[in-house]
Design a protein around this motif. Structure first.
Motif, mmCIF file in Angstrom:
data_model
loop_
_atom_site.group_PDB
_atom_site.id
_atom_site.type_symbol
_atom_site.label_atom_id
_atom_site.label_comp_id
_atom_site.label_asym_id
_atom_site.label_seq_id
_atom_site.Cartn_x
_atom_site.Cartn_y
_atom_site.Cartn_z
ATOM 1 N N VAL A 274 0.877 -1.183 -0.234
ATOM 2 C CA VAL A 274 -0.074 0.060 0.017
ATOM 3 C C VAL A 274 0.879 1.356 0.252
ATOM 4 C CG1 VAL A 274 -1.796 1.239 1.179
ATOM 5 C CG2 VAL A 274 -1.858 -1.311 1.018
ATOM 6 N N GLY A 275 1.787 1.187 0.876
ATOM 7 C CA GLY A 275 2.843 2.272 0.824
ATOM 8 C C GLY A 275 3.309 2.512 -0.830
ATOM 9 N N ASP A 276 3.780 1.469 -1.528
ATOM 10 C CA ASP A 276 4.285 1.943 -2.785
ATOM 11 C C ASP A 276 3.324 2.348 -3.732
ATOM 12 O OD1 ASP A 276 6.666 0.530 -1.943
ATOM 13 O OD2 ASP A 276 6.578 -1.314 -2.864
ATOM 14 N N GLN A 277 2.082 1.799 -3.592
ATOM 15 C CA GLN A 277 1.029 2.469 -4.037
ATOM 16 C C GLN A 277 0.695 4.002 -4.133
ATOM 17 O OE1 GLN A 277 -2.584 0.180 -3.560
ATOM 18 N NE2 GLN A 277 -1.807 -2.012 -4.368
ATOM 19 N N LEU A 278 0.913 4.160 -2.606
ATOM 20 C CA LEU A 278 0.611 5.559 -2.307
ATOM 21 C C LEU A 278 1.995 6.286 -2.938
ATOM 22 C CD1 LEU A 278 -0.507 7.804 -0.697
ATOM 23 C CD2 LEU A 278 0.728 7.145 1.207
ATOM 24 N N LEU A 279 3.056 6.081 -3.076
ATOM 25 C CA LEU A 279 4.077 6.822 -3.699
ATOM 26 C C LEU A 279 3.920 6.869 -5.220
ATOM 27 C CD1 LEU A 279 7.139 5.132 -1.845
ATOM 28 C CD2 LEU A 279 6.162 7.215 -1.401
ATOM 29 N N ARG A 280 3.487 5.838 -5.765
ATOM 30 C CA ARG A 280 3.157 6.082 -7.310
ATOM 31 C C ARG A 280 2.014 6.977 -7.378
ATOM 32 N NH1 ARG A 280 4.348 0.268 -7.394
ATOM 33 N NH2 ARG A 280 2.276 -0.090 -6.893
ATOM 34 N N ALA A 281 0.836 7.054 -6.458
ATOM 35 C CA ALA A 281 -0.084 7.968 -6.791
ATOM 36 C C ALA A 281 0.207 9.514 -6.401
ATOM 37 C CB ALA A 281 -1.166 7.597 -5.553
ATOM 38 N N VAL A 282 1.297 9.597 -5.384
ATOM 39 C CA VAL A 282 1.705 10.824 -5.286
ATOM 40 C C VAL A 282 2.536 11.498 -6.343
ATOM 41 C CG1 VAL A 282 3.614 11.932 -3.865
ATOM 42 C CG2 VAL A 282 1.586 10.555 -2.714
ATOM 43 N N ALA A 283 3.471 10.583 -6.841
ATOM 44 C CA ALA A 283 4.295 11.028 -8.232
ATOM 45 C C ALA A 283 3.093 11.208 -9.252
ATOM 46 C CB ALA A 283 5.013 9.783 -8.531
ATOM 47 N N HIS A 329 -7.565 16.272 -1.126
ATOM 48 C CA HIS A 329 -8.598 15.295 -1.534
ATOM 49 C C HIS A 329 -8.435 13.998 -1.248
ATOM 50 C CE1 HIS A 329 -9.841 18.670 -3.803
ATOM 51 N NE2 HIS A 329 -8.734 18.632 -4.371
ATOM 52 N N GLY A 330 -7.347 13.514 -0.702
ATOM 53 C CA GLY A 330 -6.941 12.144 -0.050
ATOM 54 C C GLY A 330 -6.633 11.360 -1.477
ATOM 55 N N PHE A 331 -6.503 9.944 -1.087
ATOM 56 C CA PHE A 331 -5.958 9.027 -2.158
ATOM 57 C C PHE A 331 -6.712 7.760 -1.903
ATOM 58 C CE2 PHE A 331 -2.270 11.791 -1.452
ATOM 59 C CZ PHE A 331 -1.996 11.898 -2.679
ATOM 60 N N ASP A 332 -7.280 7.278 -3.052
ATOM 61 C CA ASP A 332 -8.328 6.003 -3.108
ATOM 62 C C ASP A 332 -7.217 5.209 -3.785
ATOM 63 O OD1 ASP A 332 -10.694 6.901 -2.275
ATOM 64 O OD2 ASP A 332 -10.936 7.875 -4.105
ATOM 65 N N LEU A 333 -6.728 3.983 -2.801
ATOM 66 C CA LEU A 333 -6.149 2.878 -3.195
ATOM 67 C C LEU A 333 -6.713 1.830 -3.131
ATOM 68 C CD1 LEU A 333 -2.657 4.376 -1.533
ATOM 69 C CD2 LEU A 333 -3.430 4.843 -4.107
#
Length: 660
Positions: A274-283, A329-333
């Motif tokens: 999930v942390g990796d998904q978040l980093l990709r979404a942040v990028a 807005h937050g992140f939907d992962l």
């Protein structure tokens, strides 16, 4: 049939040459216009000699065409080669066809010249010239044009087969033997051309693969594999290029350093995937906001750096705020919706730094400031941050040598028994005189010691020195030592305590450890275990700064504290503030009902002393009695009896304490 089928399968499995290899093969045809010119000049020269020795119209026509084709080939080869050198040439299929047509026509004319001279002339000199020219040209061309094997083999056939035919038709035995040899030569040169072509193609494929591998390694070296953004190395190279460019040296360049708030908690609770998904979404979100205004790099972990050329401080602040607002807005992962915030620090050259390292350091300081102010915000660098950083760095460096250099010292402030006015205990207070910065308060250097991992060693030193001092005092006067929350998490603390007690020989009940309510904010099993272990040793525990923490009163039930110390902020206002008086009286009653001693801190006036007595406090501490002094002075004060400033002993109070 089986052999033919196997050959066809191998051809089907052979990878097709890509455009780069094909282009290189075409360019090889024009790579050496000098060799093509030499072949053309030689052919024309031989043709002119043959014309001078022969009067046949056919041979004259063939030589005339030969001269024309040779001239056109040389012109086209030189023209394309010049474009190739300038980088403007395009090795297209059209240029390949042009070369192929010219090569075949020229080779065919050489073969035709040999055929006509052999059939139409009886002059052996002409025979020798034309046959030698055809043979030599075929041998040279089989290697030169092997990059395009069909051209090379076609030229060999068009040159030698007409020549071999002419030799056979001439009729003599020697000529016919030479004709057969020439046919065999065609087969040999075809094999040589095919082999050379295969070697050339393999070399080009190897060069291409090496180039692709180099590009792949360069991409791996310059780009972050998780997010696809540039990595730290690429970012540093980009910044270095900006600062080394003379025309950009005085232009504004902004660096925004962003860090995700509490990213470690997400990794620990939801997992690294999930942390990796978040980093990709942040990028992705960073690219959406920044777009063409800057270049984004993942600096490492959850840190990102944005380089914005031609950007002033106002624009940089705007970009930072856009990013912070967009994160709201937050992140939907997948099944997780994460509300993640970010802190951003930014610095702008040349005002904040004139080289890469300085500007990066200042952006990092601004990020540290943004986090210190509460996260989810941005902060701009200012030079006061640098001054603060330099002071912290000086303190960090000094702390590492302070213990060994003997720069730390302990002073002691008496805690007075209200019932008799005598010194009941002394609080050990750590002091440090920095050789450059002067006196530094514990409130400043203790947190730094915790951050750099020196607090355990300092705590051990304080325990040892305090117990040595207490062992020299008369009577059973206790020694009280403040223990930081960081030390309470260290399993080394009980060992330091036992070592100090064994070395000095004082009893455990003479050592009182003071802790603050902040330790209960982190309800860790390790802290609780250490507190229990210290109590089993027989040490007294005091709760310092009581009333200013954030915990409930439930810990008074969970831990058997021996002493409650009321923060001096309550005693400072006790004379004029009814609320403070009410709180002080409530604490006094609570401690009495729980059979705990109480210490009123910060007593500086007789009126404050009177209120402490009225509230039922058992002990007081403050400048009314003594400032912090050396161990030797404390020993003299203990021996002298009741301190000045304390009221005469109250017999009723003394009786109550004896009964308790």
């Amino acid at each position: 049939m089986r052999a033919l089928k196997t050959l066809l399968e191998k051809r089907a499995q052979r990878p097709t040459q890509d455009a780069d290899v094909r282009r290189s093969l075409i360019e090889s045809l024009y790579a050496s216009p000098a060799s093509l010119t030499i072949g053309a000049v030689t052919g024309v020269a031989v043709g002119l000699v043959v014309v001078s020795l022969s009067s046949g119209a056919a041979i004259h026509g063939v030589v005339a065409l030969l001269c024309l084709v040779a001239t056109l080939r040389v012109i086209s080869a030189v023209f394309f080669h010049r474009q190739l050198v300038r980088g403007t040439a395009v090795a297209s299929r059209g240029w390949e066809l042009a070369y192929e047509l010219g090569a075949w026509v020229y080779a065919g004319l050489l073969g035709l010249m040999a055929f006509v001279s052999l059939v139409g002339s009886g002059n052996s000199v002409i025979h020798m010239l034309t046959v030698s020219m055809a043979t030599g040209y075929a041998g040279g061309i089989s290697g030169r044009n092997a990059g395009r094997v069909q051209i090379a083999i076609g030229q060999v056939c068009l040159t030698l087969l007409p020549t071999a035919t002419g030799l056979w038709l001439e009729g003599s035995t020697g000529y016919r033997v030479l004709s057969v040899a020439m046919v065999m030569m065609v087969l040999g040169l075809a094999e040589i051309s095919s082999t050379t072509h295969r070697i050339v193609v393999q070399a080009l494929l190897g060069k291409r693969d090496k180039s692709l591998l180099a590009e792949k390694f360069e991409k791996l070296a310059r780009f972050d594999s998780l997010t696809g953004l540039e990595n730290r190395m690429a970012m540093q190279m980009r910044l270095r290029d900006i600062f080394q460019s003379s025309e950009k040296r005085n232009d504004a360049v902004a660096i925004l350093w962003m860090d995700l708030d509490r990213f470690k908690e997400i990794n620990d609770s939801l997992g690294h995937m999930v942390g990796d998904q978040l980093l990709r979404a942040v990028a992705y979100r960073l690219n959406e906001v920044v777009q063409e205004r800057g270049k984004i790099a993942r600096f490492g972990g959850d840190e990102f750096v944005i380089i914005c050329p031609d950007t002033d401080r106002v624009t940089a602040a705007g970009i930072a705020q856009e990013l912070i607002d967009y994160f709201a807005h937050g992140f939907d992962l997948g099944e997780n919706h994460l509300q993640v915030t970010a802190s951003i620090g930014y610095a702008v050259a040349p005002q904040d730094g004139r080289d890469m390292d300085e500007l990066m350091q200042h952006a990092d300081l601004a990020l540290y400031e943004a986090k210190g102010e509460g996260r989810n915000r941005s902060a701009s660098f200012n030079w006061s941050l640098k001054e603060r950083f330099n002071r912290i760095h000086e303190i960090e460096t000094g702390l590492r040598r302070a213990l060994d250099a003997g720069e730390l010292k302990l002073l002691f402030q008496p805690i007075v028994d209200l019932a008799g006015g005598k010194i009941d205990a002394c609080e050990a207070l750590l002091r440090w005189d920095h050789p450059v910065l002067g006196a530094i308060p514990p409130s400043e250097f203790i947190p730094i010691a915790e951050n750099i991992g020196m607090i355990e060693a300092m705590t051990g030193w304080v325990l040892r020195q305090a117990c040595i001092a207490a062992a020299s005092w008369p009577g059973e006067v206790r020694i009280a030592i403040n223990i930081s929350p960081a030390s309470l998490k260290s399993p080394e603390l009980p060992g330091h305590v036992i070592a100090a007690l064994l070395e000095t020989g004082i009893s455990a009940r003479r050592l009182e450890l003071e802790v603050t309510e902040s330790i209960f904010l982190d309800d860790s099993g390790q802290t609780n275990s250490i507190l229990r272990e210290l109590q089993r040793i027989g040490l007294r525990l005091a709760l310092d700064d009581f009333g200013t923490g954030y915990s409930s009163l439930s810990y008074l039930r969970s831990y058997r504290f021996d002493t409650l110390k009321v923060d001096q902020s309550f005693m400072a206002g006790v004379s004029a503030n009814a609320e403070d008086r009410a709180i002080v009286h409530a604490i006094g009653n609570l401690a009495r009902d729980l059979s705990m001693d109480t210490v009123a801190e910060g007593i500086e006036t007789q009126d404050q002393l009177r209120h402490a007595r009225d509230a039922g406090f058992t002990n007081v501490q403050g400048y009314l009695f003594s400032r912090p002094v050396t161990s030797e002075r404390i020993a003299e004060m203990i021996a002298a009896g009741p301190l000045e400033g304390a009221e005469r002993p109250d017999p009723i109070v003394q009786t109550r304490r004896r009964r308790a």
